[in-house]
Structures are given as C-alpha cells and as structure tokens.
Write a protein that holds these residues in place. Structure first.
Motif, short mmCIF file in Angstrom:
data_model
loop_
_atom_site.label_atom_id
_atom_site.label_comp_id
_atom_site.label_asym_id
_atom_site.label_seq_id
_atom_site.Cartn_x
_atom_site.Cartn_y
_atom_site.Cartn_z
N GLU A 1 -20.38 27.62 7.19
CA GLU A 1 -19.65 27.45 7.51
C GLU A 1 -17.91 26.80 7.82
OE1 GLU A 1 -16.04 31.91 6.41
OE2 GLU A 1 -18.09 31.81 7.00
N VAL A 2 -17.16 26.56 7.47
CA VAL A 2 -16.36 25.55 8.38
C VAL A 2 -15.00 26.07 8.50
CG1 VAL A 2 -15.56 23.93 8.14
CG2 VAL A 2 -17.63 23.09 7.57
N GLU A 3 -13.94 26.08 8.81
CA GLU A 3 -12.62 26.55 9.37
C GLU A 3 -11.78 25.92 9.50
OE1 GLU A 3 -11.19 29.97 12.27
OE2 GLU A 3 -10.17 28.28 12.97
N VAL A 4 -11.03 25.75 7.96
CA VAL A 4 -9.91 24.94 7.97
C VAL A 4 -8.41 25.41 8.72
CG1 VAL A 4 -11.16 23.20 6.89
CG2 VAL A 4 -9.66 24.41 5.98
N ASP A 5 -7.49 24.52 8.32
CA ASP A 5 -5.99 24.79 9.57
C ASP A 5 -5.05 24.28 8.40
OD1 ASP A 5 -6.14 23.25 10.74
OD2 ASP A 5 -6.24 24.68 12.61
N ARG A 6 -5.49 23.50 7.39
CA ARG A 6 -4.68 22.39 6.48
C ARG A 6 -5.20 22.35 5.22
NH1 ARG A 6 -5.17 19.14 11.37
NH2 ARG A 6 -5.85 17.34 9.88
N LEU A 7 -4.72 22.35 4.09
CA LEU A 7 -5.23 21.89 3.14
C LEU A 7 -5.94 20.40 2.96
CD1 LEU A 7 -2.00 23.07 0.56
CD2 LEU A 7 -4.44 24.10 1.31
N ASP A 58 -8.12 29.48 7.15
CA ASP A 58 -7.23 30.55 8.31
C ASP A 58 -5.64 29.77 8.61
OD1 ASP A 58 -7.87 31.64 10.81
OD2 ASP A 58 -7.61 29.87 11.92
N ASN A 59 -5.15 31.52 8.69
CA ASN A 59 -3.75 30.98 9.28
C ASN A 59 -2.91 30.45 7.58
OD1 ASN A 59 -2.91 33.03 10.66
ND2 ASN A 59 -4.93 31.87 13.11
N PHE A 60 -3.47 31.03 7.14
CA PHE A 60 -3.18 30.16 5.66
C PHE A 60 -1.82 30.75 4.99
CE2 PHE A 60 -5.69 27.16 6.13
CZ PHE A 60 -5.74 26.10 4.52
#
Length: 299
Positions: free
Chosen positions: A213-219, A236-238
């Motif tokens: 699993e990989v967390e991203v904070d931008r599209l 995350d926090n989208f």
C-alpha cells in the motif's frame, strides 16, 4: 484476531497493576465463604464486545468465578439490559470487577462508535443507489477500517471491538504489510530517486503474499504509484472532489483507500465518492468508554 494468549496477557498485566499484593478491602472485610451474584448492566444503549475478555478478567481474579454471557459480541442492547451474570466467591468478584469493567466498557465504546460510522456509510451508499435508480445492494459497501492509533498494549482488544461494531481491521502492525507513507516517500525521493522504479524494486523483493500500500497526497502521484505495482493507493487528506478524481484515475487498477480527519459528519460524503475503504483513527483513539455497571443481586 483476538487470541486467548492476547487476552491472558492483558488481564494478567491489568490485575498485577490493580492488585499487586491482593485486594486488601475485600480480603479484610468480606468473609472467605461469602458468595456473590452480580449482573453486568448497561446504563446506556450500545453494541456489545468483549465477552471472552470479561470472563478472563474474573477468572484471573479467581478461577472459581463464573461468567454467563447473555449477548454475543456484535449484539446491540438498550439501557437496562443485563449483559452477563457473574457468580462465585465474593472476594473474587469484587477483585476482578474494576479490571473487567475497564476493559469491556472500552471495547463496547469502540464497537458502538464503529457501528455509528458504518451506519453513516450504509445510508450514504443507499442514497447513491436510490438517486441512480439502482436496486439495493448494487454498489459494494465501502469498508470502514481502523488504524494503528490504538492504546499501547490493548491493540488486539480494540481491533476486535471494531469488528464487533461492523467495521474491518487494517493491518495489525508494522510487520503485517508494506505501507509506504508520506515520510517514507519524502526520505526515498529526497535524493531524486524515481518513485516508480523504487516501488518496482521493492515489489520484486517482497514475497508474493505481501500486500503493498502506498499513501499519496496529490493526484499526480497516483499514476507513478500504480506503475510501481501498488495493491492499494491511500488518498490522504483529499478533498471530496479530489477523491472523486482519484477514484477515476485508479479506475479499478488497485484498491482505493481514503483517510485523514474522517468524522461522523463527513464519512457519508467520502463513501459516496466510490472509495473502497475509509480508515478512521477516531474509532479507537477517540471512542469513549460505554457506561456499564456491575450490580450485586440479592434476589
């Protein structure tokens, strides 16, 4: 999974903390021959969790104390319901009372809060189905999952309580799965390392049974992460509009998880974006203990 070993470890540690040299009050005030019968009574409505923990806590105080559970984990109850009956040597019942209540009140509180989050998701998804004139059950229900934001030493109990409330467990700990979060990616790419290439090299080293699993904070991070072989992409926090865009970009190529500041007031609109999983730290770090009491019965 809540194992017997995990329960035993918690209750033995808890009893050692509460009564390291015995229960002075009960041992000096209550005759050894006195027996007691008490009911575990709900002071408010909720969802039950912790039946095995309840029995183990009293057994740790005195193996002669018996617990008859009237509800199964996951059952709902109203205020005034007798959840269990405890009988046996009075000294043992009194010694185990606080430990049993502390643990089961916390577990019921988590189960009850989780059930509220799950209900909000089900309502939101049903609303989407109705708006699209789809039969009930057409859209797969978004999973409500916990996180690692648990009380140290009580994780197994708290995660079990989440399941009692209709939720699902995320990974149990750092050893269960690979989850590359923002700090991992920041350290990884600080020297210009290619994210996709790094994830592919990681994927080749992992056993085929290990989830990535990989967390991203931008599209714009989604495509490189998918190309790297992620099984789950954590948004995350989208914002809600960006969650909709993120789900469209992934387009079924991975599981989509949403997380970050999820509240009862917002989880419905998050679920309506089409994400597969919503992880909620509040299930465990912000749940209050449910009000339960142990009442000695003289009838």
């Amino acid at each position: 999974m809540l194992t017997r070993a995990a329960i035993t470890e918690v209750v033995e540690r808890g009893l050692a903390e509460d009564a390291p040299w015995g229960d002075l009050t009960s041992e000096h005030l209550i005759p050894a021959t006195t027996t007691a019968r008490a009911g575990l009574v709900a002071r408010e409505s909720g969802v039950f969790s912790g039946g095995e923990v309840l029995a183990a806590a009293f057994a740790a105080a005195d193996p002669a104390v018996a617990v008859e559970r009237h509800l199964a984990d996951g059952d709902r109850f109203e205020a005034g319901t007798v959840l269990a009956t405890v009988t046996g040597p009075a000294r043992g019942v009194l010694t185990g009372e606080r430990l049993a209540l502390n643990l089961v009140q916390r577990m019921c509180g988590i189960a009850t809060l989780t059930a509220r989050y799950v209900a909000e998701v089900e309502t939101a998804v049903a609303r989407v189905e109705q708006a699209a004139n789809l039969p009930a059950g057409t859209i797969t229900r978004t999973r409500v999952a916990d996180t690692r934001k648990t009380t140290p030493g009580l994780r197994a109990l708290e995660k079990h309580a989440v399941v009692s409330g209709g939720g699902h467990n995320h990974r149990h700990g750092l050893s269960d799965a690979v989850m590359a979060k923002d700090n991992h990616l920041a350290l990884l790419t600080a020297d210009g390392t290619d994210l996709t290439g790094a994830l592919r090299r990681l994927r080749r080293r992992l056993p085929h049974t290990v989830h990535l699993e990989v967390e991203v904070d931008r599209l714009d991070q989604i495509e490189p992460v998918l190309a790297g072989g992620a099984d789950t992409v954590l948004l995350d926090n989208f914002s809600v509009p960006d969650l909709v865009s993120g789900v469209a970009i992934v387009d079924g190529r991975a599981t989509v998880e949403a997380s970050g500041g999820v509240r009862l007031e917002t989880i419905g609109e998050i679920a309506a974006t089409g994400v597969d999983v919503i992880s909620v730290g509040a299930l465990t770090h912000s749940a209050r203990s449910l009000d339960l009491g142990l009442d000695v019965r003289l009838d």
